[in-house]
Design a protein around this motif. Structure first.
Motif, PDB file in Angstrom:
ATOM      1  N   ILE A 181       0.833  -1.185   0.239  1.00 50.13           N
ATOM      2  CA  ILE A 181       0.062   0.023   0.137  1.00 50.13           C
ATOM      3  C   ILE A 181       0.884   1.213  -0.070  1.00 50.13           C
ATOM      4  O   ILE A 181       0.195   2.385   0.162  1.00 50.13           O
ATOM      5  N   PHE A 182       1.921   1.121  -0.247  1.00 50.79           N
ATOM      6  CA  PHE A 182       3.025   2.192  -0.330  1.00 50.79           C
ATOM      7  C   PHE A 182       2.373   3.401  -1.224  1.00 50.79           C
ATOM      8  O   PHE A 182       1.969   2.990  -2.340  1.00 50.79           O
ATOM      9  N   PRO A 183       2.823   4.666  -0.885  1.00 53.06           N
ATOM     10  CA  PRO A 183       2.345   5.587  -1.732  1.00 53.06           C
ATOM     11  C   PRO A 183       2.570   5.542  -3.494  1.00 53.06           C
ATOM     12  O   PRO A 183       2.132   6.127  -3.808  1.00 53.06           O
ATOM     13  N   GLU A 184       3.783   4.908  -3.710  1.00 55.16           N
ATOM     14  CA  GLU A 184       4.176   5.009  -4.994  1.00 55.16           C
ATOM     15  C   GLU A 184       3.826   3.854  -5.593  1.00 55.16           C
ATOM     16  O   GLU A 184       4.211   3.515  -7.052  1.00 55.16           O
ATOM     17  N   LEU A 185       2.924   3.097  -5.226  1.00 53.03           N
ATOM     18  CA  LEU A 185       2.294   1.841  -5.694  1.00 53.03           C
ATOM     19  C   LEU A 185       1.840   1.824  -7.113  1.00 53.03           C
ATOM     20  O   LEU A 185       2.140   1.122  -8.073  1.00 53.03           O
ATOM     21  N   GLY A 186       1.118   2.840  -7.371  1.00 55.23           N
ATOM     22  CA  GLY A 186       0.273   3.111  -8.655  1.00 55.23           C
ATOM     23  C   GLY A 186      -0.883   2.058  -8.810  1.00 55.23           C
ATOM     24  O   GLY A 186      -0.944   1.148  -8.379  1.00 55.23           O
ATOM     25  N   GLY A 187      -1.698   2.645  -9.636  1.00 54.40           N
ATOM     26  CA  GLY A 187      -2.867   1.983  -9.864  1.00 54.40           C
ATOM     27  C   GLY A 187      -2.886   0.716 -10.600  1.00 54.40           C
ATOM     28  O   GLY A 187      -3.655  -0.266 -10.500  1.00 54.40           O
ATOM     29  N   GLU A 188      -1.903   0.433 -11.760  1.00 55.08           N
ATOM     30  CA  GLU A 188      -1.968  -0.708 -12.272  1.00 55.08           C
ATOM     31  C   GLU A 188      -1.392  -1.901 -11.369  1.00 55.08           C
ATOM     32  O   GLU A 188      -1.946  -2.969 -11.429  1.00 55.08           O
ATOM     33  N   ARG A 189      -0.223  -1.577 -10.570  1.00 62.04           N
ATOM     34  CA  ARG A 189       0.254  -2.716  -9.556  1.00 62.04           C
ATOM     35  C   ARG A 189      -0.801  -2.797  -8.678  1.00 62.04           C
ATOM     36  O   ARG A 189      -1.068  -4.057  -8.408  1.00 62.04           O
ATOM     37  N   LEU A 190      -1.662  -2.014  -8.132  1.00 59.76           N
ATOM     38  CA  LEU A 190      -2.705  -2.174  -7.328  1.00 59.76           C
ATOM     39  C   LEU A 190      -3.742  -3.248  -7.809  1.00 59.76           C
ATOM     40  O   LEU A 190      -4.151  -3.957  -7.074  1.00 59.76           O
ATOM     41  N   GLU A 191      -4.056  -2.848  -8.824  1.00 61.00           N
ATOM     42  CA  GLU A 191      -5.129  -3.796  -9.943  1.00 61.00           C
ATOM     43  C   GLU A 191      -4.381  -5.133  -9.708  1.00 61.00           C
ATOM     44  O   GLU A 191      -5.282  -6.168  -9.733  1.00 61.00           O
ATOM     45  N   GLN A 192      -3.192  -5.249 -10.291  1.00 59.25           N
ATOM     46  CA  GLN A 192      -2.657  -6.594 -10.645  1.00 59.25           C
ATOM     47  C   GLN A 192      -2.686  -7.328  -9.089  1.00 59.25           C
ATOM     48  O   GLN A 192      -2.931  -8.742  -9.053  1.00 59.25           O
ATOM     49  N   VAL A 193      -2.447  -6.611  -7.843  1.00 65.49           N
ATOM     50  CA  VAL A 193      -2.674  -7.516  -6.601  1.00 65.49           C
ATOM     51  C   VAL A 193      -3.962  -7.856  -6.274  1.00 65.49           C
ATOM     52  O   VAL A 193      -4.250  -8.913  -6.019  1.00 65.49           O
TER      53      VAL A 193
END
Length: 372
Positions: free
Chosen positions: A346-358
């Motif tokens: 959940i770190f600030p620089e995660l970004g939407g693409e990687r978050l959706e991947q998770v």
């Protein structure tokens, strides 16, 4: 793409010039322990939190230990702590010469409540240590009412919750003393260990200031037996830079949490973290309760996705506390959490693409279609 649980290199890259300049300034001064840089950071943290005093020390663990060392109580008095937290909370009680008494937590928020503290109360209880776990404040209004009614000292463990607040106040500022940690993985993390104690009480601030430098304000004159727990100037310089960005980073963590909420809502086998009404959750961790947790972790690792378990073994079942006499089943809420919790990136620089991947990987594990 791989998704680490935490990526500090991305944070450093975003503020590299500011940090390098701040570190170089300290190196040029050759003033490495306490001094002007630490004093400036203490003043800035006090202003940020809205307290009168901020006293830097060597680590978050020491920020818990020193107030307990200064507590005017009989040796081996009882101090109530949650069993579902990092080891330092209970270790500090033990190392200060007192007896940790473990309590359960609210399974929805992961935090202690007045009810769980009261259930563990003894006639030797002199203090309580509510932990603001994963970035959300415990209900301090009811905790303070209980403690005041019974004459107990309140030490807030805000190591994971710098910047969190509620109608009661900011994390670390409501109790008698608050303990902060600047370990690199925290929302406000240094380039090594560091901690801070915050309070509105003048006498407590003076006492803690002495304890961190061997028990005296004047060199070679010792009013009490203290220890060496001084904050390094290099850490203070780094943290002064990062403090300017803390609220923006917390806001991005909150946006990431909202995105996870939307993408994982309704997934059978997953319970999402709960934020209390009216509080600012700063999400040091985004922690789910998940069926088949260990299998899920293996699946995510196979997908190149990092995760963490905070915490797999409750403190009341740790081998070093065996002499306290706790048994399996004594704190069922905590024991159940240790079997199910999993924390996601959940770190600030995660970004939407990687978050959706998770999120999509979790949905697939539980047999759900990918998010649209």
């Amino acid at each position: 793409m791989s998704v680490p649980l935490l990526d500090l290199t991305a944070q450093y890259a975003s503020i590299r010039d500011e940090l390098d300049e701040a570190v170089a300034k300290v190196v040029e001064s050759q003033y490495f322990v306490l001094g002007p840089e630490v004093e400036a950071f203490e003043a800035e943290m006090a202003e940020y939190l809205g307290v009168k005093h901020a006293v830097g020390c060597a680590s978050g663990t020491d920020a818990l230990l020193l107030p307990l060392m200064a507590l005017e109580a009989e040796p081996c008095s009882d101090v109530i702590v949650p069993s579902f937290t990092f080891f330092a909370t209970a270790g500090a009680v033990w190392n200060a010469g007192h007896r940790p008494v473990f309590c359960d937590v609210d399974p929805e928020t992961f935090n202690v409540t007045a009810e769980t503290l009261e259930a563990a109360w003894t006639d030797r209880t002199v203090a309580v240590v509510p932990v603001h776990l994963f970035g959300q404040m415990a209900p301090m209004d009811e905790i303070m009412e209980l403690a005041r009614d019974r004459g107990a000292f309140v030490l807030e463990d805000a190591a994971q919750a710098i910047g969190a607040d509620s109608p009661d106040g900011s994390a670390g500022t409501v109790g008698d003393v608050g303990a902060l940690s600047f370990f690199p993985t925290k929302n406000l993390g240094g380039f090594g260990d560091g901690g801070m104690m915050v309070t509105d009480d003048d006498a407590w601030a003076q006492k803690l200031g002495k304890l961190r430098v061997h028990g005296g304000r004047q060199m070679y004159h010792h009013e009490m037996v203290g220890t060496n727990s001084r904050l390094d100037a290099l850490q203070a310089a780094v943290l002064r830079v990062k403090l300017r960005h803390l609220d923006d980073w917390a806001a991005q963590r909150g946006e990431n949490a909202c995105a996870y909420h939307g993408l994982l809502s309704g997934v059978d086998g997953v319970e999402l973290p709960v934020a209390r009404d009216g509080v600012r959750h700063v999400y040091n961790q985004y922690t789910l309760k998940a069926d088949r947790r260990d299998e899920l972790r293996e699946f995510l690792a196979g997908e190149g996705i990092g995760s963490g378990v905070y915490y797999p073994v409750p403190l009341h079942r740790q081998a070093c506390f065996e002499s306290l006499g706790y048994q399996q089943g004594d704190l069922p809420g905590t024991e159940a959490l240790c079997d199910r919790v999993i924390s996601l990136p959940i770190f600030p620089e995660l970004g939407g693409e990687r978050l959706e991947q998770v999120a999509d990987a979790i949905r697939r594990f539980y047999g759900e279609p990918a998010s649209e």
